[in-house]
Write a protein that holds these residues in place. Structure first.
Motif, PDB file in Angstrom:
ATOM      1  N   MET A 148       9.963  79.178   9.529  1.00 25.59           N
ATOM      2  CA  MET A 148      10.557  80.420   9.938  1.00 25.59           C
ATOM      3  C   MET A 148      11.501  80.782   8.767  1.00 25.59           C
ATOM      4  SD  MET A 148      11.195  79.639  13.935  1.00 25.59           S
ATOM      5  CE  MET A 148      11.466  77.782  13.431  1.00 25.59           C
ATOM      6  N   ILE A 149      11.534  81.938   8.377  1.00 17.61           N
ATOM      7  CA  ILE A 149      12.018  82.440   7.070  1.00 17.61           C
ATOM      8  C   ILE A 149      12.866  83.658   7.578  1.00 17.61           C
ATOM      9  CG2 ILE A 149      12.061  83.371   4.731  1.00 17.61           C
ATOM     10  CD1 ILE A 149       9.240  82.067   4.535  1.00 17.61           C
TER      11      ILE A 149
ATOM     12  N   GLU B 141      15.187  71.859  11.956  1.00 15.46           N
ATOM     13  CA  GLU B 141      16.105  71.769  11.018  1.00 15.46           C
ATOM     14  C   GLU B 141      16.097  72.923  10.247  1.00 15.46           C
ATOM     15  OE1 GLU B 141      19.471  69.915   8.765  1.00 15.46           O
ATOM     16  OE2 GLU B 141      18.336  69.238  10.364  1.00 15.46           O
ATOM     17  N   GLY B 142      17.414  73.722  10.188  1.00 16.04           N
ATOM     18  CA  GLY B 142      17.403  74.961   9.286  1.00 16.04           C
ATOM     19  C   GLY B 142      18.697  74.650   8.233  1.00 16.04           C
ATOM     20  N   ARG B 143      18.231  75.459   6.998  1.00 16.66           N
ATOM     21  CA  ARG B 143      19.109  75.202   5.788  1.00 16.66           C
ATOM     22  C   ARG B 143      18.371  76.318   4.913  1.00 16.66           C
ATOM     23  NH1 ARG B 143      20.554  68.939   4.399  1.00 16.66           N
ATOM     24  NH2 ARG B 143      20.377  68.095   6.532  1.00 16.66           N
TER      25      ARG B 143
ATOM     26  N   ALA C 286      15.434  78.646  16.768  1.00 12.62           N
ATOM     27  CA  ALA C 286      15.787  78.517  15.258  1.00 12.62           C
ATOM     28  C   ALA C 286      17.162  79.153  14.677  1.00 12.62           C
ATOM     29  CB  ALA C 286      14.581  79.768  14.654  1.00 12.62           C
ATOM     30  N   GLY C 287      17.695  79.896  15.659  1.00 14.04           N
ATOM     31  CA  GLY C 287      19.048  80.489  15.364  1.00 14.04           C
ATOM     32  C   GLY C 287      18.972  81.446  14.256  1.00 14.04           C
ATOM     33  N   LEU C 288      17.736  82.173  14.191  1.00 11.80           N
ATOM     34  CA  LEU C 288      17.434  83.363  13.434  1.00 11.80           C
ATOM     35  C   LEU C 288      17.282  84.593  14.203  1.00 11.80           C
ATOM     36  CD1 LEU C 288      14.970  81.879  10.866  1.00 11.80           C
ATOM     37  CD2 LEU C 288      17.157  82.222  10.435  1.00 11.80           C
ATOM     38  N   PRO C 289      17.505  85.782  13.690  1.00  8.12           N
ATOM     39  CA  PRO C 289      17.264  87.030  14.364  1.00  8.12           C
ATOM     40  C   PRO C 289      15.866  87.202  15.133  1.00  8.12           C
ATOM     41  CG  PRO C 289      18.454  87.491  12.368  1.00  8.12           C
ATOM     42  CD  PRO C 289      18.127  86.029  12.192  1.00  8.12           C
TER      43      PRO C 289
ATOM     44  N   VAL D 275      14.100  77.910   8.523  1.00  9.81           N
ATOM     45  CA  VAL D 275      13.999  76.858   9.558  1.00  9.81           C
ATOM     46  C   VAL D 275      12.713  76.119   9.645  1.00  9.81           C
ATOM     47  CG1 VAL D 275      14.490  76.441  11.972  1.00  9.81           C
ATOM     48  CG2 VAL D 275      15.959  78.029  10.787  1.00  9.81           C
ATOM     49  N   LEU D 276      12.689  74.937   9.901  1.00  9.52           N
ATOM     50  CA  LEU D 276      11.418  74.404  10.013  1.00  9.52           C
ATOM     51  C   LEU D 276      11.413  73.542  11.346  1.00  9.52           C
ATOM     52  CD1 LEU D 276       8.709  73.042   8.801  1.00  9.52           C
ATOM     53  CD2 LEU D 276      10.105  71.026   8.317  1.00  9.52           C
TER      54      LEU D 276
END
Length: 279
Positions: free
Chosen positions: A224-225, A199-201, A125-128, A186-187
């Motif tokens: 993912m939020i 896809e993340g935006r 996801a590229g999220l923490p 991110v979905l």
């Protein structure tokens, strides 16, 4: 395999059948009974791998009633595998009541590692990912969904949800309403399958992107939020300075309480800010 009667928790592929482990195949082939969320669904998997073990349906509506019968099978010396339709049992799937009762009855419960949509999606996801919160499915109705999102508004950890393709647009609209259009989302859909998409935006942009093509709202989904991040300029400089100094001498929770009292700020917000700064 254990030498004594055991309940095995066996993850199964969420899409790509090659993701099943050799250990999972061994357990499924050697236990006396497989408890399935849906015997027809699991039957296809077992048939693919030539496994002929007996199956029994154990789902949300009959789990409590079947638990004691399954425990009697363990009492008589049989071992059982628990599987869900896909992924790891008990993670937004049935199994909690069975595991709880089996443990209370004194029988071993052995979990196998394997596929899980939540952690698989988070990895890409590229999220923490050092701290995250798995929240399962959001409420089906907008009011309940917004209330839940409001309760999570200042949650600092990355939040992971499962979502239905029928509701994903409405859910994202509620994210925009409650958490703002710029909250990163991110979905991940169809993980490990042919049309896998990640896809993340920012929330409003992701909603617009999904609305451009109906195909983007199909399949199994993980949403993912990004966690709440308080910016430095949200707090007065003197408040930040005081909190940092106090946190060097006191536990952060105590430092936040004193700073909140001195500067008229919210204790919980200061505490979360301190955690984000690593104080």
């Amino acid at each position: 395999m254990e030498s004594k009667p055991t309940l095995y928790i066996v993850p199964t592929p969420i899409g790509n059948l090659d993701d099943i482990t050799q250990r999972a195949l061994t357990v499924l082939a050697q236990v006396d009974l497989i408890a399935c969320e849906d015997t027809r669904h699991s039957g296809k998997l077992l048939s693919h791998f030539g496994i002929k073990t007996k199956t029994l349906s154990v789902h949300d509506h009959n789990e409590r009633q079947r638990a004691q019968w399954l425990i009697s099978k363990l009492d008589s010396g049989e071992s059982i595998a628990l599987v869900s339709d896909a992924g790891t049992p008990l993670i937004s799937d049935p199994g909690y009541h069975l595991v709880s009762q089996v443990r209370a009855a004194g029988h071993p419960v052995v979990p196998l590692p394997g596929p899980c949509a939540a952690t698989t999606a988070l990895c890409a996801a590229g999220l923490p990912s050092d701290r995250f919160s798995f929240e399962g499915f959001l409420p089906a109705k907008s009011k309940g969904r917004q209330d839940k999102l409001q309760a999570l508004l200042q949650e600092p950890r990355t939040m992971i949800f499962y979502e239905s393709p029928r509701r994903v647009l409405d859910t994202l609209a509620d994210v925009v309403t409650v958490m703002g259009p710029d909250r990163d989302v991110v979905l991940a859909r169809e993980i490990t399958k042919t049309f896998e998409t990640i896809e993340g935006r920012p929330a409003a942009q992701l909603l617009a992107w999904l609305q451009e093509d109906d195909n983007r709202t199909r399949g199994e989904m993980v949403l993912m939020i990004a966690g709440f991040r308080m910016q430095d300029d949200t707090l007065p400089a003197e408040t930040v300075k005081a909190l940092k100094l106090l946190a060097q001498e006191l536990p952060l929770k105590k430092a936040a309480a004193i700073t909140a009292e001195l500067f008229g700020q919210k204790k919980n917000a200061l505490y979360k800010y301190g955690l984000e700064q690593g104080w």
